[in-house]
Design an enzyme around this catalytic site. Structure first.
Site, short mmCIF file in Angstrom:
data_model
loop_
_atom_site.label_atom_id
_atom_site.label_comp_id
_atom_site.label_asym_id
_atom_site.label_seq_id
_atom_site.Cartn_x
_atom_site.Cartn_y
_atom_site.Cartn_z
N MET A 28 5.23 -11.59 11.89
CA MET A 28 5.21 -11.37 13.33
C MET A 28 3.83 -11.75 13.87
SD MET A 28 7.70 -8.18 14.09
CE MET A 28 6.55 -6.89 13.76
N GLY A 29 3.07 -12.52 13.11
CA GLY A 29 1.75 -12.96 13.57
C GLY A 29 0.71 -11.87 13.42
N ALA A 30 -0.40 -12.00 14.21
CA ALA A 30 -1.57 -11.12 14.05
C ALA A 30 -1.95 -11.12 12.57
CB ALA A 30 -1.28 -9.71 14.56
N LEU A 31 -2.13 -12.32 12.06
CA LEU A 31 -2.25 -12.50 10.61
C LEU A 31 -3.54 -11.91 10.06
CD1 LEU A 31 -0.98 -16.21 10.34
CD2 LEU A 31 0.34 -14.07 10.21
N GLY A 34 -3.54 -10.05 4.08
CA GLY A 34 -2.27 -9.77 3.39
C GLY A 34 -1.27 -10.91 3.63
N HIS A 35 -1.24 -11.41 4.88
CA HIS A 35 -0.33 -12.53 5.17
C HIS A 35 -0.78 -13.79 4.42
CE1 HIS A 35 0.33 -10.17 9.04
NE2 HIS A 35 1.56 -10.32 8.58
N GLN A 149 4.93 -6.32 -0.46
CA GLN A 149 5.41 -5.06 -1.03
C GLN A 149 5.03 -3.86 -0.17
OE1 GLN A 149 3.90 -5.16 -5.02
NE2 GLN A 149 5.66 -6.31 -5.78
N SER A 186 -2.62 -4.00 7.61
CA SER A 186 -1.45 -4.04 8.49
C SER A 186 -1.91 -4.52 9.86
CB SER A 186 -0.87 -2.62 8.61
OG SER A 186 -0.04 -2.54 9.76
N SER A 187 -1.05 -5.27 10.52
CA SER A 187 -1.40 -5.73 11.87
C SER A 187 -1.60 -4.54 12.80
CB SER A 187 -0.31 -6.64 12.43
OG SER A 187 -0.09 -7.71 11.54
O1 PAF Z 1 7.57 -7.91 8.10
C1 PAF Z 1 7.60 -8.47 9.22
O2 PAF Z 1 6.58 -9.01 9.71
C2 PAF Z 1 8.92 -8.52 9.98
O3 PAF Z 1 9.64 -7.34 9.83
C3 PAF Z 1 9.76 -9.75 9.64
C4 PAF Z 1 10.23 -9.73 8.20
C5 PAF Z 1 8.98 -11.03 9.91
C6 PAF Z 1 11.02 -9.77 10.53
O4 PAF Z 1 10.69 -9.81 11.87
#
Ligand code: PAF
Length: 291
Positions: A28-31, A34-35, A149, A186-187
């Site tokens: 959902m962005g705001a990377l 972790g992303h 996870q 976490s974002s």
């Molecule tokens: O984990 C997230 O960022 C969201 O729940 C996902 C899997 C992209 C679905 O919108």
């Protein structure tokens, strides 16, 4: 490694898909770091395949009183972050592109896993997740998908959907990235004030205490109690499947709570805390079984 190509709608995405294996990293962005670990895992999984990052704040998975409007939208910064780290394509659709007919009338039922813990506290949340993930699966036509996870229940729901609805993915799970003090990235951490950030550490503290108790051979109830005590939650029994704040030892596939008949096999200690207006979730693997 170069900058990823940005596409903003479904037809541009279809035109940018390459032959061969594709790995999807849905966000959902705001990377944050972790992303980036998810992108790195995708690239490791398919060194020569196409790595597609999706960025979409999905209205369907937010409840009416939740933070959909406030959720950080930082596409320019996200694109900079993704430069040179192995992503090939970024699909960042609008709400209209994702849901051209408005709120979908047909959705994906997450099944029993979607009704407990986060699903009980956030009714409809996992239906929103499974529906958008299924749509993104159809659009990216990926051969594998990577998830963190930290969102262990989401991961379990998605694994089940992959199996039951034949998405045909290899699902790759990536360990939680933590700040130096143990807080899971976490974002939503950016919502926390300095004082709340301190309070939030009760969550990893509880998980550490529970894991230690499990290492010492404690049963599931003692593990849960150790976690609750260390986090400063009332010493009472389990938070219950619908309590906003909880620690619970669960089966990692079904999220059914384990009791003292637990034989020490790998299980998950899951936790959630509300700090100010922010809800944080986290988990750790626990086991005392000597293989
Ligand atoms: O984990 C997230 O960022 C969201 O729940 C996902 C899997 C992209 C679905 O919108």
């Amino acid at each position: 490694m170069s900058s990823p190509l940005l596409v903003r709608d479904r037809s541009a995405l279809a035109g940018a898909l390459e032959e061969g294996p594709r790995v999807a990293v849905m966000t959902m962005g705001a990377l944050h770091q972790g992303h980036l670990d998810l992108v790195a895992a995708a690239r490791r999984h398919e060194p020569a395949g196409q790595v597609i990052v999706t960025i979409f704040v999905n209205p369907l998975q937010f409840g009416p009183t939740e933070d959909y409007e406030a959720y950080p939208r930082t596409l320019d910064a996200d694109l900079e972050t993704l430069e040179g780290i192995g992503a090939d394509l970024v699909y960042a659709p609008s709400v209209r592109d994702m849901y051209p007919g408005g709120k979908p009338r047909v959705t994906v039922d997450p099944g029993p896993l979607g009704q407990v813990f986060e699903g009980a506290i956030r009714p409809g949340h996992f239906t929103g997740v499974t529906t958008v993930v299924h749509k993104l699966a159809s659009r990216t036509v990926a051969t594998a998908a990577v998830f963190g996870q930290k969102d262990a229940q989401q991961l379990a729901v998605i694994r089940q959907m992959n199996q039951d609805l034949d998405l045909g993915w290899e699902v790759i799970a990536v360990p939680t990235r933590r700040e130096a003090d143990g807080l899971a990235m976490s974002s939503r951490n950016r919502y926390l004030t300095a004082a709340e950030r301190e309070q939030a550490l009760a969550l990893p503290r509880g998980l550490d205490a529970g894991r230690e108790a499990a290492r010492g051979g404690a049963g599931a109830c003692q593990v849960r109690q150790a976690a609750r005590r260390a986090a400063g939650l009332a010493g009472g029994p389990a938070g219950g499947l619908e309590a906003p704040d909880y620690f619970e030892v669960v089966d990692p596939a079904t999220f059914m709570p384990l009791d003292d008949s637990w034989d020490g096999r790998p299980a998950l200690l899951i936790g959630a805390l509300r700090v100010g207006h922010t809800r944080l979730i986290d988990n750790t693997g626990v086991s005392w079984m000597i293989e």
